[in-house]
Every structure is written in structure tokens, then in C-alpha cells.
Design a protein around this motif. Structure first.
Motif, short mmCIF file in Angstrom:
data_model
loop_
_atom_site.label_atom_id
_atom_site.label_comp_id
_atom_site.label_asym_id
_atom_site.label_seq_id
_atom_site.Cartn_x
_atom_site.Cartn_y
_atom_site.Cartn_z
N ILE A 1 -3.44 3.49 5.75
CA ILE A 1 -3.14 3.17 4.36
C ILE A 1 -4.39 3.18 3.47
CG2 ILE A 1 -0.95 2.00 4.70
CD1 ILE A 1 -4.26 0.15 4.42
N TYR B 1 0.80 -1.21 0.00
CA TYR B 1 0.00 0.00 0.00
C TYR B 1 0.85 1.27 0.00
CZ TYR B 1 -3.51 -3.43 1.33
OH TYR B 1 -4.32 -4.52 1.35
N GLN B 2 1.99 1.24 0.69
CA GLN B 2 2.85 2.42 0.79
C GLN B 2 4.02 2.38 -0.18
OE1 GLN B 2 3.99 2.48 4.96
NE2 GLN B 2 2.34 3.91 5.44
N SER C 1 -0.12 3.03 11.00
CA SER C 1 -0.05 3.69 9.71
C SER C 1 -1.39 3.60 8.99
CB SER C 1 1.03 3.05 8.83
OG SER C 1 2.30 3.19 9.43
#
Length: 285
Positions: A283, A181-182, A281
Motif C-alpha cells: 500500500i 490506503y486502498q 498487500s
């Protein structure tokens, strides 16, 4: 996601193949956990179950009543430790060594599991590999091929063999990553495989819905595992996970409950989904 960077020490760090070689010893078991028989008499096959996240999942599944088949490739010491911990709790475990980059090994894993237990209720496709590179120009074709063979091809080969032996209510759980995703500038091919796993998970969930077999994924963030530590230098590893909102890396034991939830009846209305134990995080995936 903050990029870890390489240094001249990377060659030494890349030799890590066992949890015992890590300065920070991963936490893979919670002795205070009170089992609820959520997986009583279930048969579970876990790839990459000898160390790290797979090890913690195998231990938790066994404590919850599952008979666990643990596949590992290298790291026999860690696998034996997994076996010892499970047996300490009175659980049943079978170790199966094999390189799942080979199709015949994937097929054999499922066949041996079914020969022993007659069926397969839970499949955890967790094994993975990665190769650090500074840029796309540095990616070696042989590393690229192996990364996709272990992370994607094996997942498909094993699942293809397993589905005919899975009853209604069965569960398949695939390990993807926050990098799907990142992204990650130094793990290009690895991140690509993890994105493929998300797509495979969603597609397979639609394909198997009629068979009442659920397919979900888990996308861990930075976790203390031999695989993570072997890819970067010692200085970078000292700061592993500090860029997350929780400002630390996670322990395998903190990720394992996500797999237990998805494997159990608690997640009976979930398929095609991905859980994100990643230290906070966001996402949006």
C-alpha cells in the motif's frame, strides 16, 4: 482490494454480534507463546477489547505482564470469554462496558482506569463500527454520524482524557485499516474514518513527542472478526481475504503482535508510524 458484495442473505448475516455466531471461529490466542514480560506491570486500556483483534491484543498484553482494562459495548459473551482466558493465564483484567460514541463514557473509562491503577501506560484505540452500502446515495445520516462518533470522535475524546495520566515512555496505538490506503467502494464512511485515524496518529505523534509519549497505528487487512462478518453476505464471507497475496484472511492472533511491538520498548524509536498486517498487500503508506 476485491470488493465484497451484498446479497439477499445480508440481513441474516448482519445479525452477527458474537464470535460464537461465526462459522469460522477466530483464533485469538496462541497457547505456545512464551511470554517475555515485555509489558510487566504496565497499565493498558483497550477499547473494543471484547472480541476480534482487541480480544487477541488484550490476551497477549496480559500474558506479557500488563494489567488490562477491556472496554466493550455489546457482545458480553465474548468479553466474558476474554476475561476467562486472561485469568486462565494468571493475568489481571477489568471489563468496562460502555458505548464510546458518548463523550461522557469515554471520559469515564479513563477516570475509572486511573482511579484503580493511578496511571495509564498504554492506550489502544481499537473499537470501530461500519455500515455496508452499495453507493454513496445509500448512506444514512444516522449511520454516518455514528461511524464517525465511534471510530474518530471517541478516539480523540479518550486520548484527550488519557494523555494527562500517561508517563514518559507511554504508548498510544490506534487501529486504522487497509481501507484507509486502498479505499473500499461499499464502506465509504468507514474508509473515511480510517483515513482520518492515520492523519490523527501522525499529527498526535508530533504533538506528544516532547512528552516522550509515542503514537503509532496498525492497519489490518481482512481479518476474521464479528465486525467484518456482520457487514457482508454469507457467500462473500466464505471468500474473505482470498484476494490478498497470501490468499486468505488473517486471524486476530496474527495481528496482536504488531500491537505488542508498538507498546513495548522494542519500538522505542518509532512514533507516527503504521504497521500493516494485511496478508501481503503493498500500500506504500
Amino acid at each position: 482490494m476485491k470488493q465484497q458484495t451484498a446479497s439477499p442473505e445480508k440481513e441474516q448475516q448482519a445479525s452477527i454480534t458474537s464470535e460464537n455466531q461465526m462459522e469460522h471461529q477466530p483464533v485469538v490466542d496462541d497457547p505456545s507463546h512464551k511470554p517475555g514480560e515485555k509489558l510487566k506491570d504496565k497499565i493498558a486500556l483497550i477499547t473494543g477489547g471484547g472480541s476480534g483483534i482487541g480480544k487477541a491484543v488484550a490476551i497477549l498484553f496480559a500474558k506479557e505482564g500488563a494489567k488490562v482494562v477491556v472496554n466493550y459495548n455489546s457482545g458480553e459473551e465474548d468479553a466474558k470469554d476474554t476475561e476467562a482466558i486472561i485469568k486462565k493465564y494468571g493475568g489481571e483484567v477489568v471489563l468496562m462496558q460502555g458505548d464510546i460514541s458518548k463523550e461522557e463514557v469515554c471520559t469515564e473509562l479513563v477516570e475509572k482506569t486511573v482511579q484503580r491503577y493511578g496511571r495509564l501506560d498504554i492506550l489502544v484505540n481499537n473499537a470501530g463500527t461500519q455500515h455496508h452500502t452499495e453507493s454513496i446515495e445509500d448512506i444514512k445520516t444516522e449511520d454516518l454520524i455514528r461511524t464517525f462518533q465511534v471510530n474518530v470522535f471517541a478516539m480523540i475524546w479518550i486520548t484527550r482524557s488519557a494523555v494527562p495520566h500517561m508517563p514518559k515512555g507511554g504508548s498510544i496505538i490506534n487501529t486504522t485499516s487497509v481501507t484507509a490506503y486502498q479505499g473500499h467502494g461499499q464502506l465509504l464512511d468507514y474508509s473515511a474514518t480510517k483515513g482520518a485515524i492515520v492523519a490523527f496518529t501522525r499529527s498526535l505523534s508530533a504533538s506528544l513527542a516532547g512528552k516522550e509519549i509515542r503514537v503509532n497505528g496498525v492497519a489490518p487487512g481482512p481479518i476474521w472478526t464479528p465486525l467484518a462478518m456482520s457487514s457482508f453476505d454469507k457467500e462473500s464471507n466464505k471468500h474473505h481475504g482470498e484476494d490478498t497475496p497470501l490468499q486468505r484472511a488473517g486471524e486476530p492472533v496474527e495481528v496482536a503482535p504488531s500491537y505488542l511491538f508498538l507498546a513495548s520498548k522494542d519500538a522505542s524509536y518509532m512514533t507516527g508510524q503504521v504497521l500493516h498486517p494485511n496478508g501481503g498487500s503493498i500500500i506504500n503508506g
